[in-house]
Design a protein around this motif. Structure first.
Motif, short mmCIF file in Angstrom:
data_model
loop_
_atom_site.label_atom_id
_atom_site.label_comp_id
_atom_site.label_asym_id
_atom_site.label_seq_id
_atom_site.Cartn_x
_atom_site.Cartn_y
_atom_site.Cartn_z
N UNK A 58 105.57 -28.90 78.87
CA UNK A 58 106.07 -30.22 79.24
C UNK A 58 105.34 -31.38 78.56
N UNK A 59 106.12 -32.35 78.18
CA UNK A 59 105.56 -33.52 77.44
C UNK A 59 104.48 -34.23 78.26
N UNK A 60 104.60 -34.19 79.59
CA UNK A 60 103.63 -34.96 80.40
C UNK A 60 102.22 -34.38 80.30
N UNK A 61 102.11 -33.16 79.78
CA UNK A 61 100.77 -32.55 79.64
C UNK A 61 100.18 -32.79 78.25
N UNK A 62 100.96 -33.41 77.37
CA UNK A 62 100.49 -33.52 75.96
C UNK A 62 99.20 -34.32 75.88
N UNK A 63 99.07 -35.33 76.72
CA UNK A 63 97.87 -36.18 76.66
C UNK A 63 96.62 -35.41 77.03
N UNK A 64 96.69 -34.66 78.11
CA UNK A 64 95.49 -33.93 78.58
C UNK A 64 95.18 -32.79 77.62
N UNK A 65 96.20 -32.19 77.06
CA UNK A 65 95.95 -31.10 76.09
C UNK A 65 95.28 -31.68 74.83
N UNK A 66 95.73 -32.84 74.41
CA UNK A 66 95.11 -33.47 73.21
C UNK A 66 93.63 -33.75 73.50
N UNK A 67 93.36 -34.29 74.71
CA UNK A 67 91.96 -34.57 75.07
C UNK A 67 91.12 -33.30 75.04
N UNK A 68 91.69 -32.24 75.62
CA UNK A 68 90.94 -30.97 75.69
C UNK A 68 90.66 -30.45 74.29
N UNK A 69 91.71 -30.47 73.46
CA UNK A 69 91.54 -29.89 72.11
C UNK A 69 90.61 -30.73 71.24
N UNK A 70 90.64 -32.06 71.50
CA UNK A 70 89.74 -32.91 70.69
C UNK A 70 88.31 -32.81 71.22
N UNK A 71 88.19 -32.28 72.47
CA UNK A 71 86.84 -32.09 73.01
C UNK A 71 86.15 -33.39 73.35
N UNK A 72 86.95 -34.46 73.59
CA UNK A 72 86.32 -35.74 73.93
C UNK A 72 86.60 -36.06 75.40
#
Ligand code: 6PG
Length: 216
Positions: A199-213
């Motif tokens: 789901x698109x609504x999780x894209x933000x948190x996934x980006x944060x997790x993957x960027x490790x910031x």
């Protein structure tokens, strides 16, 4: 080692995970050992449960070799619409030939603290430990909340700091709903952790997790 796999649809994700899960069960069948799995709650796993309950997985997986546990449970009875066990039972467990003794649900209807202790003991009784003496699940399925929580380990909760107990009582930060959750020592000791995120609504948190910031 961590890998990110992106699928066009949730159905494609479910197909891929079901296939991999079937392969893992087969490997354990050949080795003559059970597969100890902790399921996630929330809505995302429903797509996988429905897929595993269909052909060919329903009839081809050696379900008697699988032991299902839960990473967390809402403190509600199993028939409650928010029960993680209830969802899995309706969509998967009641459609596959898995022995009922292989299903290790958290008793959401029980008083929370004693149940957290009881469940920790049930995990210890069944799930083999490694040299760290922490039970080691073969697979742990997890979802990710929009705030980044996994299982019922919510940002800012003191349960995040738990390093000894296997299970703890948590409280949902918005609803106040009590939960029982496994703690980080159990999650981090698993042989394999699969985060199912859609789901698109999780894209933000996934980006944060993957960027490790981490923001919090
Ligand atoms: C629960 C889950 C929880 C869930 C996330 C994502 O009991 O709700 O353990 O950690 O996986 O909140 O939920 P969705 O899959 O519904 O987005």
């Amino acid at each position: 080692m961590s890998r990110v796999r992106i699928y066009p649809t949730a159905g494609d994700l479910a197909d891929a995970v079901a296939q991999e899960f079937a392969r893992a069960v087969e490997q354990h069948v050949h080795r003559g050992i059970p597969l100890f799995v902790a399921l996630s709650g929330g809505t995302t796993p429903a797509i996988l449960f429905r897929r595993l309950a269909q052909s060919p997985w329903q009839e081809s997986i050696s379900w008697r070799r699988v032991h299902f546990f839960w990473g967390d449970e809402r403190c509600v009875p199993p028939e409650h619409p928010e029960s993680n066990f209830g969802q899995a039972d309706t969509l998967l467990l009641s459609h596959i030939p898995i022995p009922r003794e292989n299903i290790h649900r958290i008793r959401g209807e029980a008083p929370a603290e004693p149940e957290a202790e009881r469940y920790a003991e049930e995990i210890r009784r069944w799930v083999p430990v490694d040299e760290t003496e922490v039970p080691r699940f073969d697979w742990i399925f997890l979802g990710v909340g929009e705030d980044g929580h996994i299982a019922s380990l919510f940002p800012g909760s003191p349960v995040l700091e738990e390093r000894k107990r296997l299970c703890a009582v948590a409280t949902h930060p918005h609803t106040g709903q009590q939960r029982i959750t496994v703690t980080f020592p159990v999650i981090n000791n698993a042989r394999r952790i699969l985060f199912l995120v859609t789901g698109a609504k999780k894209s933000g948190v996934v980006r944060e997790i993957l960027k490790g910031e981490p923001t919090a």
